[in-house]
Design a protein around this motif. Structure first.
Motif, PDB file in Angstrom:
ATOM      1  N   PRO A 147     -42.396   3.851  76.179  1.00  0.00           N
ATOM      2  CA  PRO A 147     -42.384   2.932  77.326  1.00  0.00           C
ATOM      3  C   PRO A 147     -41.039   2.889  78.049  1.00  0.00           C
ATOM      4  N   GLU A 148     -39.951   2.991  77.305  1.00  0.00           N
ATOM      5  CA  GLU A 148     -38.636   2.997  77.953  1.00  0.00           C
ATOM      6  C   GLU A 148     -38.394   4.324  78.670  1.00  0.00           C
ATOM      7  N   ASP A 149     -38.735   5.443  78.008  1.00  0.00           N
ATOM      8  CA  ASP A 149     -38.525   6.764  78.619  1.00  0.00           C
ATOM      9  C   ASP A 149     -39.288   6.897  79.935  1.00  0.00           C
ATOM     10  N   MET A 150     -40.482   6.337  79.976  1.00  0.00           N
ATOM     11  CA  MET A 150     -41.304   6.456  81.185  1.00  0.00           C
ATOM     12  C   MET A 150     -40.838   5.498  82.275  1.00  0.00           C
ATOM     13  N   GLY A 151     -39.974   4.581  81.902  1.00  0.00           N
ATOM     14  CA  GLY A 151     -39.488   3.619  82.892  1.00  0.00           C
ATOM     15  C   GLY A 151     -40.431   2.446  83.105  1.00  0.00           C
ATOM     16  N   LEU A 152     -41.304   2.196  82.102  1.00  0.00           N
ATOM     17  CA  LEU A 152     -42.207   1.044  82.221  1.00  0.00           C
ATOM     18  C   LEU A 152     -41.422  -0.250  82.076  1.00  0.00           C
ATOM     19  N   THR A 153     -40.328  -0.170  81.312  1.00  0.00           N
ATOM     20  CA  THR A 153     -39.534  -1.352  81.035  1.00  0.00           C
ATOM     21  C   THR A 153     -38.105  -0.929  80.726  1.00  0.00           C
ATOM     22  N   GLU A 154     -37.178  -1.817  81.005  1.00  0.00           N
ATOM     23  CA  GLU A 154     -35.781  -1.551  80.681  1.00  0.00           C
ATOM     24  C   GLU A 154     -35.571  -1.653  79.173  1.00  0.00           C
ATOM     25  N   ALA A 205     -67.848   0.312  68.211  1.00  0.00           N
ATOM     26  CA  ALA A 205     -66.717   0.648  69.078  1.00  0.00           C
ATOM     27  C   ALA A 205     -67.024   0.300  70.523  1.00  0.00           C
ATOM     28  N   ALA A 206     -68.283   0.537  70.929  1.00  0.00           N
ATOM     29  CA  ALA A 206     -68.666   0.240  72.311  1.00  0.00           C
ATOM     30  C   ALA A 206     -68.596  -1.264  72.566  1.00  0.00           C
ATOM     31  N   SER A 207     -68.998  -2.048  71.547  1.00  0.00           N
ATOM     32  CA  SER A 207     -69.003  -3.495  71.759  1.00  0.00           C
ATOM     33  C   SER A 207     -67.586  -4.044  71.818  1.00  0.00           C
ATOM     34  N   VAL A 208     -66.676  -3.493  71.007  1.00  0.00           N
ATOM     35  CA  VAL A 208     -65.309  -4.013  71.059  1.00  0.00           C
ATOM     36  C   VAL A 208     -64.522  -3.417  72.220  1.00  0.00           C
ATOM     37  N   ALA A 209     -65.066  -2.350  72.824  1.00  0.00           N
ATOM     38  CA  ALA A 209     -64.359  -1.749  73.956  1.00  0.00           C
ATOM     39  C   ALA A 209     -64.533  -2.576  75.224  1.00  0.00           C
ATOM     40  N   ASP A 210     -65.436  -3.558  75.168  1.00  0.00           N
ATOM     41  CA  ASP A 210     -65.581  -4.440  76.316  1.00  0.00           C
ATOM     42  C   ASP A 210     -64.260  -5.120  76.609  1.00  0.00           C
ATOM     43  N   PRO A 211     -63.970  -5.321  77.884  1.00  0.00           N
ATOM     44  CA  PRO A 211     -62.676  -5.888  78.250  1.00  0.00           C
ATOM     45  C   PRO A 211     -62.391  -7.207  77.527  1.00  0.00           C
ATOM     46  N   GLU A 212     -61.200  -7.292  77.015  1.00  0.00           N
ATOM     47  CA  GLU A 212     -60.753  -8.538  76.398  1.00  0.00           C
ATOM     48  C   GLU A 212     -59.542  -9.018  77.181  1.00  0.00           C
ATOM     49  N   PRO A 213     -59.382 -10.320  77.279  1.00  0.00           N
ATOM     50  CA  PRO A 213     -58.284 -10.848  78.061  1.00  0.00           C
ATOM     51  C   PRO A 213     -56.921 -10.340  77.599  1.00  0.00           C
ATOM     52  N   SER A 214     -56.771 -10.108  76.282  1.00  0.00           N
ATOM     53  CA  SER A 214     -55.461  -9.725  75.782  1.00  0.00           C
ATOM     54  C   SER A 214     -55.206  -8.225  75.892  1.00  0.00           C
ATOM     55  N   ALA A 215     -56.272  -7.430  76.172  1.00  0.00           N
ATOM     56  CA  ALA A 215     -56.080  -5.989  76.223  1.00  0.00           C
ATOM     57  C   ALA A 215     -55.077  -5.633  77.298  1.00  0.00           C
ATOM     58  N   GLY A 216     -54.275  -4.649  77.009  1.00  0.00           N
ATOM     59  CA  GLY A 216     -53.327  -4.192  78.000  1.00  0.00           C
ATOM     60  C   GLY A 216     -52.001  -4.919  77.958  1.00  0.00           C
ATOM     61  N   ALA A 217     -51.839  -5.839  77.013  1.00  0.00           N
ATOM     62  CA  ALA A 217     -50.561  -6.522  76.904  1.00  0.00           C
ATOM     63  C   ALA A 217     -49.537  -5.598  76.278  1.00  0.00           C
ATOM     64  N   TYR A 227     -37.839  -2.438  75.600  1.00  0.00           N
ATOM     65  CA  TYR A 227     -39.195  -2.581  75.051  1.00  0.00           C
ATOM     66  C   TYR A 227     -39.481  -4.007  74.589  1.00  0.00           C
ATOM     67  N   ARG A 228     -38.411  -4.724  74.193  1.00  0.00           N
ATOM     68  CA  ARG A 228     -38.616  -6.080  73.661  1.00  0.00           C
ATOM     69  C   ARG A 228     -39.120  -7.052  74.736  1.00  0.00           C
ATOM     70  N   LEU A 229     -38.911  -6.667  75.984  1.00  0.00           N
ATOM     71  CA  LEU A 229     -39.381  -7.515  77.089  1.00  0.00           C
ATOM     72  C   LEU A 229     -40.851  -7.245  77.402  1.00  0.00           C
ATOM     73  N   GLY A 230     -41.407  -6.164  76.764  1.00  0.00           N
ATOM     74  CA  GLY A 230     -42.784  -5.797  77.067  1.00  0.00           C
ATOM     75  C   GLY A 230     -42.875  -5.082  78.413  1.00  0.00           C
ATOM     76  N   TRP A 231     -44.089  -4.822  78.860  1.00  0.00           N
ATOM     77  CA  TRP A 231     -44.287  -4.148  80.135  1.00  0.00           C
ATOM     78  C   TRP A 231     -45.647  -4.538  80.674  1.00  0.00           C
ATOM     79  N   ASP A 232     -45.808  -4.322  81.974  1.00  0.00           N
ATOM     80  CA  ASP A 232     -47.090  -4.637  82.586  1.00  0.00           C
ATOM     81  C   ASP A 232     -48.044  -3.467  82.409  1.00  0.00           C
ATOM     82  N   VAL A 233     -49.329  -3.787  82.368  1.00  0.00           N
ATOM     83  CA  VAL A 233     -50.354  -2.746  82.419  1.00  0.00           C
ATOM     84  C   VAL A 233     -51.271  -3.094  83.571  1.00  0.00           C
ATOM     85  N   PRO A 234     -51.241  -2.350  84.672  1.00  0.00           N
ATOM     86  CA  PRO A 234     -50.372  -1.179  84.886  1.00  0.00           C
ATOM     87  C   PRO A 234     -48.954  -1.597  85.276  1.00  0.00           C
TER      88      PRO A 234
END
Lengths: 390, 299
Positions: free
Chosen positions: B221-228, B283-295, B230-237
């Motif tokens: 995540p740092e190499d790609m420039g998603l965040t300065e 897997a299909a049932s848990v692949a449904d969007p969850e509010p926390s996904a992408g954090a 990593y401890r601060l996290g990053w947005d998705v997208p």
């Protein structure tokens, strides 16, 4: 005790081919059935008479059913472990001496040394109250499901030995063996426990009413492979891989560890393989016929090979031991030299958290350590020492 | 009786390293396809060295939860399991085509079906695609999107890159995403310059790693420039150089991984009944969007 009809039917199915188990003998000849227990013998029985006789020997019948039908797995570590849990003779096939099987005398280092195995009637009495065993830091109780009218069905409870006197209401209760994985992951200080046999298992939980299979699975999650290796040790078939063998097998970044001097292997064993660090008892030596002087500890579980932590530590030790020694000159008072020793001891024994903030008489006290650093470290944060053998 | 052993690396330092192994093992336990399911590790317990003796089954299927064919799968695991007569040639693999070899473990006398790693199985391609769906919370993601499969890459093991390129090529052949590119941490082309390799505004980045850890949650995540930091996290997208980068970490944590493990065992002759369907449904049932996904890691 009444023997359930299906218990009787199962037993009769097996009677013609002969039953010899835990003091119970049933066989069939031209003269009819013969039933024998350590207390009684009936001969020349027809089927109805056998049924009545079995009712009189009900404990033996339900015991047979539990072990042969419910637990099964003759010869397996799982079965031997469950029999150990209720102090049954481990060599259950030796029915003529059902209470004095070859494994009845616990060997040195066994979890509960000295407990003689119990014959069926004594065991049935004890199972009403529950039979307690210790397996490392685990306390296991085997008991009947139905205490008032036991049908032979056992269940098992499991908690930390430190919780032996705790009220169950004060413990977090679980029934899925997999929960043991999470319970074993961190110690009381929240630190990760990569070594499952470290004596740092936190307390405060209980598993209750486990089946035999679930008990063994739970124990395996707490202390992986201990049941299998304990069983092998009992049978005299524990395979030990000594240090050199294990070290020479390594490849990649661990390829170097067979270069660790023998003397340093001693130090490493003393450092890593002590009772204070691990519940396993080190059975491996430097190599076959070349024993290490370091004490292998008194842990309940046999350690048959240097573990992955020891292998990782050995890599670092090998690097350290490859360095040349030098002579350094540094200024220290006698008390400061003593203080260095106290600091090393405190860290090595994990005693730092016990040293009180104001106990400035302890050399490993934080203020004392900070004082030493302020006085003796240079601007780069290093001890002001000069190498004098250049 | 048949047993399944999932062989993974694990860690002395990071307890999360074994999480995916436990998760996939539990999923397979639920299917009941095997009499026994056991996790085994190089750095944790039970160690590879001792796992087989904890099993009662005579037929044991060992599936390495590793990405590539190489040092661990060809040398360490077979050696530690004491697989008599093992030779990497038994896999007859070009680096991505290992299937299985049937051997005996000399300390227990059991039959061991030693399978190729999950990372090079064809079914892994589906898991990578599912990861893209999970990351974007869009089961139809593809049009207008670029996809990057990211691997460690190393000069020491040419197979390491092969697995990444293999799946990238397979995904590209499906014509689902506008662009597909294999990128690496330690060799060219590097993931640092991810946006240079895509014209698409949206880029899904899927690291082909088994577990989340230093690389997937700090380095990449740092190499790609998603965040300065990593401890601060990053947005998705995350917005990077005019692109939207969708990144959620190691593909090995995807639920469909249990299906790859099952396929490996089935390819080696395990009787798994309808376990695969059960896992795919799960897997299909848990692949449904969850509010926390992408954090991000900062959560």
């Amino acid at each position: 005790m009444t023997v359930a009809t299906d218990d009787l039917e199962t037993l009769l199915d097996h009677a013609s081919s002969g039953i010899a188990f835990d003091g119970l003998h049933v066989d069939e000849s031209d003269d009819g059935y013969r039933l024998e227990t350590p207390a009684n013998e009936w001969t020349g029985l027809d089927e109805d008479e056998l049924r009545r006789a079995l009712d009189a020997a009900g404990e033996y019948a339900t015991n047979w059913r539990y072990w042969q039908e419910r637990i099964g797995g003759e010869g397996t570590a799982r079965r031997a472990f469950l029999r150990w849990c209720e102090r049954a003779p481990l060599a259950d096939a030796e029915t003529d001496e059902a209470t004095t099987g070859p494994w009845s005398e616990s060997g040195e280092g066994d979890a509960d040394a000295g407990d003689a195995p119990l014959a069926v009637p004594e065991r049935y009495d004890a199972l009403r109250d529950g039979i307690d065993r210790e397996w490392g830091q685990l306390s296991i109780t085997a008991r009947f499901v139905d205490v008032d009218d036991p049908d032979g069905e056992r269940v098992y409870d499991l908690w930390h030995v430190d919780d032996a006197d705790s009220d169950i209401a004060d413990l977090e209760v679980y029934d899925d063996p997999r929960d043991a994985r999470d319970l074993a992951t961190y110690d009381d200080d929240g630190r990760y426990r990569p070594l499952k046999t470290a004596p740092t298992l936190p307390a405060g939980w209980a598993f209750t009413g486990l089946s035999g299979a679930d008990l063994v699975e739970t124990v395996e999650f707490f202390y992986p492979a201990t049941v299998a290796n304990w069983h092998r040790e009992l049978q005299g078939t524990l395979d030990v891989d000594h240090w050199l063998e294990t070290a020479e097998r390594q490849t990649g970044i661990y390829d170097v560890i067979d270069e660790l001097p023998r003397e340093a292997v001693e130090w490493m064993a003393e450092a890593c393989c002590a009772d204070s660090q691990c519940l396993r008892r080190r059975e491996w030596q430097y190599e076959e016929g070349d024993e290490l002087d370091a004490d292998g500890g008194d842990g309940p579980f046999p350690c048959r090979e240097p573990c992955s932590l020891v292998v990782a530590a050995a890599r670092k030790c090998t690097t350290l031991e490859s360095e040349t020694e030098h002579t350094y000159e540094l200024e220290l008072t006698t008390s400061e030299l003593n203080q260095l020793e106290e600091l090393i001891d405190a860290v090595a024994d994990g005693r730092i958290d016990e040293i009180r903030e104001a106990d400035v008489y302890d050399g490993a006290n934080r203020y004392r350590a900070r004082y030493l650093r302020a006085k003796r470290f240079d601007d780069d944060g290093s001890l002001e020492a000069t190498r004098v053998d250049e | 009786m048949q047993a399944l052993v999932i062989a993974a690396h694990g860690s002395h330092l990071n307890p999360d390293a074994s999480d995916p192994t436990y998760a996939h093992a539990d999923t397979i336990r639920e299917t009941g396809a095997f009499d026994e399911v056991r996790e085994a590790f190089w750095k944790e317990e039970p160690h590879f060295r001792e796992v087989i003796r904890t099993l009662e089954s005579d037929e044991v299927f060992v599936v390495p939860l590793f990405i590539s064919e190489g040092y661990f799968t060809e040398e360490v695991i077979p050696r530690e399991l004491r697989l008599e007569d093992w030779d990497p040639d038994k896999w007859e693999s070009d680096g991505t085509s290992a299937s299985q070899a049937t051997l005996e473990a000399e300390d227990v006398g059991k039959t061991i079906h030693y399978c190729g790693p999950v990372g090079t199985h064809d079914a892994m391609t589906d898991v990578i695609v599912q990861r893209a769906e999970t990351a974007t919370e869009d089961p139809d993601v593809g049009e207008g999107f670029g996809l990057s499969v990211v691997g460690h890459g190393t000069d020491r093991n040419e197979n390491s890159a092969k697995a990444i390129e293999y799946h990238s090529d397979r995904i590209a052949e499906r014509d689902r995403f506008d662009e597909v590119k294999a990128l690496f941490m330690d060799e060219e082309p590097e993931v640092d310059d991810v946006t240079d390799y895509f014209e698409s505004e949206d880029i899904v980045v899927v690291p082909l790693f088994i577990a989340d850890g230093y690389h997937t949650q700090e380095d990449i995540p740092e190499d790609m420039g998603l965040t300065e930091d990593y401890r601060l996290g990053w947005d998705v997208p995350a917005e990077v150089d005019g692109h939207r980068v969708w990144y959620t970490g190691a593909v090995g944590t995807e639920d469909l991984m249990a299906d790859v493990v099952l396929e490996r065992a089935a390819d080696a002759g395990a009787d798994i009944g309808d376990a695969r369907e059960a896992v795919r449904e799960l897997a299909a049932s848990v692949a449904d969007p969850e509010p926390s996904a992408g954090a991000g890691a900062g959560d």
